[in-house]
Design an enzyme around this catalytic site. Structure first.
Site, PDB file in Angstrom:
ATOM      1  N   GLU A   1      10.397  14.959  15.696  1.00  0.00           N
ATOM      2  CA  GLU A   1      10.687  14.942  14.266  1.00  0.00           C
ATOM      3  C   GLU A   1       9.787  15.964  13.569  1.00  0.00           C
ATOM      4  O   GLU A   1       8.565  15.852  13.617  1.00  0.00           O
ATOM      5  CB  GLU A   1      10.398  13.529  13.742  1.00  0.00           C
ATOM      6  CG  GLU A   1      10.866  13.308  12.345  1.00  0.00           C
ATOM      7  CD  GLU A   1      10.651  11.874  11.884  1.00  0.00           C
ATOM      8  OE1 GLU A   1       9.615  11.278  12.245  1.00  0.00           O
ATOM      9  OE2 GLU A   1      11.507  11.349  11.157  1.00  0.00           O
TER      10      GLU A   1
ATOM     11  N   LYS B   1       0.847  -1.205   0.000  1.00  0.00           N
ATOM     12  CA  LYS B   1       0.000   0.000   0.000  1.00  0.00           C
ATOM     13  C   LYS B   1       0.878   1.249   0.000  1.00  0.00           C
ATOM     14  O   LYS B   1       1.591   1.513   0.963  1.00  0.00           O
ATOM     15  CB  LYS B   1      -0.897   0.056   1.244  1.00  0.00           C
ATOM     16  CG  LYS B   1      -1.899   1.214   1.119  1.00  0.00           C
ATOM     17  CD  LYS B   1      -2.557   1.598   2.408  1.00  0.00           C
ATOM     18  CE  LYS B   1      -1.804   2.646   3.184  1.00  0.00           C
ATOM     19  NZ  LYS B   1      -1.726   3.971   2.523  1.00  0.00           N
TER      20      LYS B   1
ATOM     21  N   GLU C   1      10.490   0.655  10.127  1.00  0.00           N
ATOM     22  CA  GLU C   1      11.462   1.724   9.878  1.00  0.00           C
ATOM     23  C   GLU C   1      10.728   3.019  10.184  1.00  0.00           C
ATOM     24  O   GLU C   1       9.839   3.421   9.436  1.00  0.00           O
ATOM     25  CB  GLU C   1      11.938   1.653   8.426  1.00  0.00           C
ATOM     26  CG  GLU C   1      13.288   2.280   8.229  1.00  0.00           C
ATOM     27  CD  GLU C   1      13.186   3.769   7.966  1.00  0.00           C
ATOM     28  OE1 GLU C   1      13.219   4.532   8.964  1.00  0.00           O
ATOM     29  OE2 GLU C   1      13.068   4.162   6.816  1.00  0.00           O
TER      30      GLU C   1
ATOM     31  N   CYS D   1      13.572  10.492   6.955  1.00  0.00           N
ATOM     32  CA  CYS D   1      13.607   9.970   8.327  1.00  0.00           C
ATOM     33  C   CYS D   1      15.011  10.085   8.926  1.00  0.00           C
ATOM     34  O   CYS D   1      15.156  10.264  10.127  1.00  0.00           O
ATOM     35  CB  CYS D   1      13.117   8.533   8.364  1.00  0.00           C
ATOM     36  SG  CYS D   1      13.865   7.515   7.101  1.00  0.00           S
TER      37      CYS D   1
HETATM   38  P1  NDP Z   1       2.146   7.551   8.772  1.00  0.00           P
HETATM   39  O1  NDP Z   1       2.972   6.703   9.647  1.00  0.00           O
HETATM   40  O2  NDP Z   1       0.813   7.978   9.253  1.00  0.00           O
HETATM   41  O3  NDP Z   1       1.941   6.823   7.371  1.00  0.00           O
HETATM   42  C1  NDP Z   1       2.814   5.876   6.783  1.00  0.00           C
HETATM   43  C2  NDP Z   1       2.008   4.857   6.010  1.00  0.00           C
HETATM   44  O4  NDP Z   1       1.180   4.074   6.895  1.00  0.00           O
HETATM   45  C3  NDP Z   1       1.032   5.465   5.009  1.00  0.00           C
HETATM   46  O5  NDP Z   1       0.914   4.608   3.904  1.00  0.00           O
HETATM   47  C4  NDP Z   1      -0.237   5.526   5.808  1.00  0.00           C
HETATM   48  O6  NDP Z   1      -1.370   5.687   5.019  1.00  0.00           O
HETATM   49  C5  NDP Z   1      -0.197   4.198   6.533  1.00  0.00           C
HETATM   50  N1  NDP Z   1      -0.998   4.111   7.756  1.00  0.00           N
HETATM   51  C6  NDP Z   1      -1.500   5.121   8.508  1.00  0.00           C
HETATM   52  N2  NDP Z   1      -2.178   4.618   9.579  1.00  0.00           N
HETATM   53  C7  NDP Z   1      -2.070   3.272   9.508  1.00  0.00           C
HETATM   54  C8  NDP Z   1      -2.528   2.183  10.317  1.00  0.00           C
HETATM   55  N3  NDP Z   1      -3.212   2.393  11.442  1.00  0.00           N
HETATM   56  N4  NDP Z   1      -2.227   0.924   9.942  1.00  0.00           N
HETATM   57  C9  NDP Z   1      -1.496   0.689   8.837  1.00  0.00           C
HETATM   58  N5  NDP Z   1      -1.053   1.660   8.019  1.00  0.00           N
HETATM   59  C10 NDP Z   1      -1.316   2.944   8.346  1.00  0.00           C
HETATM   60  O7  NDP Z   1       2.972   8.801   8.375  1.00  0.00           O
HETATM   61  P2  NDP Z   1       2.435  10.126   7.694  1.00  0.00           P
HETATM   62  O8  NDP Z   1       2.677   9.930   6.286  1.00  0.00           O
HETATM   63  O9  NDP Z   1       1.068  10.533   8.053  1.00  0.00           O
HETATM   64  O10 NDP Z   1       3.423  11.194   8.364  1.00  0.00           O
HETATM   65  C11 NDP Z   1       3.295  11.616   9.720  1.00  0.00           C
HETATM   66  C12 NDP Z   1       4.660  11.760  10.347  1.00  0.00           C
HETATM   67  O11 NDP Z   1       5.352  10.501  10.287  1.00  0.00           O
HETATM   68  C13 NDP Z   1       5.588  12.700   9.643  1.00  0.00           C
HETATM   69  O12 NDP Z   1       5.448  14.005  10.065  1.00  0.00           O
HETATM   70  C14 NDP Z   1       6.925  12.145  10.005  1.00  0.00           C
HETATM   71  O13 NDP Z   1       7.332  12.654  11.235  1.00  0.00           O
HETATM   72  C15 NDP Z   1       6.715  10.686  10.136  1.00  0.00           C
HETATM   73  N6  NDP Z   1       7.156   9.925   8.957  1.00  0.00           N
HETATM   74  C16 NDP Z   1       8.313   9.218   9.027  1.00  0.00           C
HETATM   75  C17 NDP Z   1       8.754   8.542   7.929  1.00  0.00           C
HETATM   76  C18 NDP Z   1       9.986   7.760   7.927  1.00  0.00           C
HETATM   77  O14 NDP Z   1      10.501   7.471   6.865  1.00  0.00           O
HETATM   78  N7  NDP Z   1      10.476   7.363   9.051  1.00  0.00           N
HETATM   79  C19 NDP Z   1       8.048   8.577   6.661  1.00  0.00           C
HETATM   80  C20 NDP Z   1       6.822   9.307   6.696  1.00  0.00           C
HETATM   81  C21 NDP Z   1       6.419   9.947   7.820  1.00  0.00           C
HETATM   82  P3  NDP Z   1      -1.806   7.195   4.624  1.00  0.00           P
HETATM   83  O15 NDP Z   1      -0.746   7.760   3.764  1.00  0.00           O
HETATM   84  O16 NDP Z   1      -3.040   7.060   3.903  1.00  0.00           O
HETATM   85  O17 NDP Z   1      -1.957   7.933   5.914  1.00  0.00           O
END
Ligand code: NDP
Length: 477
Positions: free
Chosen positions: A388, A183, A257, A291
């Site tokens: 972050e 996804k 991660e 990240c």
């Molecule tokens: P999320 O952790 O919310 O999203 C990452 C992925 O997980 C997306 O595909 C999201 O879908 C999906 N997701 C959300 N909720 C669930 C759930 N309950 N069960 C399974 N999958 C789920 O990150 P965001 O993109 O909303 O970003 C928020 C914050 O996360 C950022 O500000 C940043 O700090 C951090 N982040 C860290 C990353 C890293 O590489 N370590 C990468 C991205 C974000 P959907 O996109 O539809 O919400």
């Protein structure tokens, strides 16, 4: 003296975005059974690009079923030499279509074309080539003579490196003989859907790769599906925690991660001009949506003023604007929600007493933008030093001794990456030994290679992606 650049926009004619997309299940694009629709927009213009499905539970079940069938009817037992052929084929098609994919990534994500073209896409292809090479050598990877795949992998990825995160997940999974349901993030689904077309073009057997679009709920249905053997997640620590709770007590294997708050540590003997470039690359690459971004700059006190002057001069030259312009350094923030989060944390930084400086660059009228920003006078207790921000915002702290630098660098719940700038090799080794970070860069930052493992300590998650270590996450060892 600096010169103005003429606009140098990359043409978008190579990209053909359909008005709507179905789900890629069992080798074909299908209408949703019980899903909704969501729109994906260009964050630089706020234009709607396309409509995709927000897959419902029955869609998710159909994708998992297709992956299970593909696993049992061939992929799981196919000789590694055969699996490798598909992976090499995919890698070559990615190279052939790399300009199209880079332009599409930039349109959907907001990152500068210079980065999607020169960093993301070459690394995506390299990952598939690298793991194609492992597919027939798994018996020699150090996991026993006949390592077995796990089965069906549920993979959920974020929006900051849409296609690269897909490659990090899908290439090792397939090389080891697993099938996948992936996804992509809600705001960046388009390159994953073109990747689905590439799987068709490569004649990958149906069901080996399934791409289901949707928001967090779709991700939740996927990771909670009982017939999933393995979950691989990249994203926020908060969602990582929820997934770990849901997987606890099940047979599912899990790798996470998550976030980071890396320290980029500059000693007084560092080559300052190179350090300035490394600091800029560390925090402003991909608008800081990284990240492992070097979001905390730890400067030895004696060079603080000199370094900050040079750094601000350099940041003032960064070009913010149209991500499709080949001269752009800083593109758009990926979404309105992320922009809001960056703004809110920056305001908190000011309220808590840190001094804010932003590059004097004009922001476009439409789209989501945030200027490169530096906070000085930051203390360990400030939220901008602990949380972050995931945006182009740097927090600057000082230190006097190497011991203090280590203590401050490690004073975070995260442990993903760190950078050290010094001319002394012995100090680099001394520091690297003591830093609780999965990756430590010395006199450079944000360097990636498929053969090099990546992953974190503490709340940055567990498991490694990349390299030989990355195979372990997809083998029953
Ligand atoms: P999320 O952790 O919310 O999203 C990452 C992925 O997980 C997306 O595909 C999201 O879908 C999906 N997701 C959300 N909720 C669930 C759930 N309950 N069960 C399974 N999958 C789920 O990150 P965001 O993109 O909303 O970003 C928020 C914050 O996360 C950022 O500000 C940043 O700090 C951090 N982040 C860290 C990353 C890293 O590489 N370590 C990468 C991205 C974000 P959907 O996109 O539809 O919400």
């Amino acid at each position: 003296m600096t010169f103005e650049y003429a606009p140098a926009p990359e043409s978008t004619s190579i990209v053909d975005i359909r008005p709507s997309y179905g789900l890629f299940i069992d080798g074909e694009f299908r209408d949703s059974i019980d899903g909704d629709t969501i729109k994906t927009i260009n964050p630089a213009t706020e234009e709607v690009l396309s409509e995709v499905v927000a897959a419902g539970p029955r869609d998710v079940a159909a994708a998992v079923e297709a992956a299970r069938r593909a696993y049992q009817t061939g992929w799981g037992t196919m000789p590694g030499t055969e699996r490798a052929k598909y992976l090499y084929r995919i890698a070559r098609i990615i190279q052939e279509r790399s300009r199209e994919l880079a332009v599409l990534e930039t349109i959907d994500n907001g990152k500068p074309i210079r980065e999607s073209r020169d960093v993301d896409l070459p690394l995506v292809a390299a990952h598939f080539f690298y793991y194609a090479g492992w597919a027939d050598k798994l018996s020699y990877a150090g996991f026993g003579p006949h390592p077995r795949p796990l089965g069906v992998a549920a993979q959920v990825i974020p929006w900051n490196f849409p296609l690269l995160m897909l490659a990090w997940k899908i290439a090792p999974a397939l090389a080891c003989g697993n099938t996948v349901v992936l996804k992509p993030a809600e705001t960046t689904p388009l390159t994953a859907l073109v990747f689905a077309e590439i799987c068709q073009q490569a004649d990958l057997p149906p069901g080996v790769v399934n791409i289901i679009t949707g928001a967090g709920e779709t991700g939740r249905h996927l990771v909670e599906h009982p017939d999933v053997d393995k979950i691989a997640f990249t994203g926020s620590t908060e969602v990582g925690r929820q997934i770990a709770r849901a997987a606890a007590g099940t047979r599912k294997r899990l790798t996470l991660e998550l976030g980071g708050k890396a320290a980029n540590i500059v000693f007084d003997d560092a080559p300052l001009d190179q350090a300035v470039e490394g600091i800029v690359n560390g925090i402003f690459f991909n608008q800081g949506h990284v990240c492992c971004a070097g979001s905390r700059l730890l400067v030895q006190e004696s060079i603080h003023d000199e370094l900050l002057t040079a750094l601000k001069r350099r940041i003032s030259l960064l070009r913010l604007g149209d991500p499709l312009d080949k001269n752009t350094d800083i593109g758009a923030i990926n979404s309105a929600a992320q922009l809001e989060r960056i703004r809110a944390l920056s305001e908190i930084g000011e309220l808590e007493g840190a001094e804010r400086w932003s590059a004097p660059c004009p922001l476009p009228d439409r789209g989501f933008w945030f200027p490169p920003t530096v906070f000085t006078g930051v203390s360990q207790a400030h939220r901008i030093a602990r949380e972050e921000i995931f945006g182009p915002v740097l927090s600057v702290l000082t230190f006097r001794t190497p011991e203090e630098a280590v203590a401050k660098a490690n004073n975070t719940p995260y442990g993903l990456s760190a950078g050290i700038w010094t001319e002394k090799g012995s100090r680099i080794l001394w520091m690297a030994d003591r830093l609780r970070a999965g990756v430590v860069w010395a006199n450079t930052f944000n360097k990636f290679d498929p053969s090099s493992p990546f992953g974190g300590y503490k709340e940055s998650g567990y498991g490694r992606e990349g390299g030989r270590h990355g195979l372990e996450a997809y083998l029953a060892v």
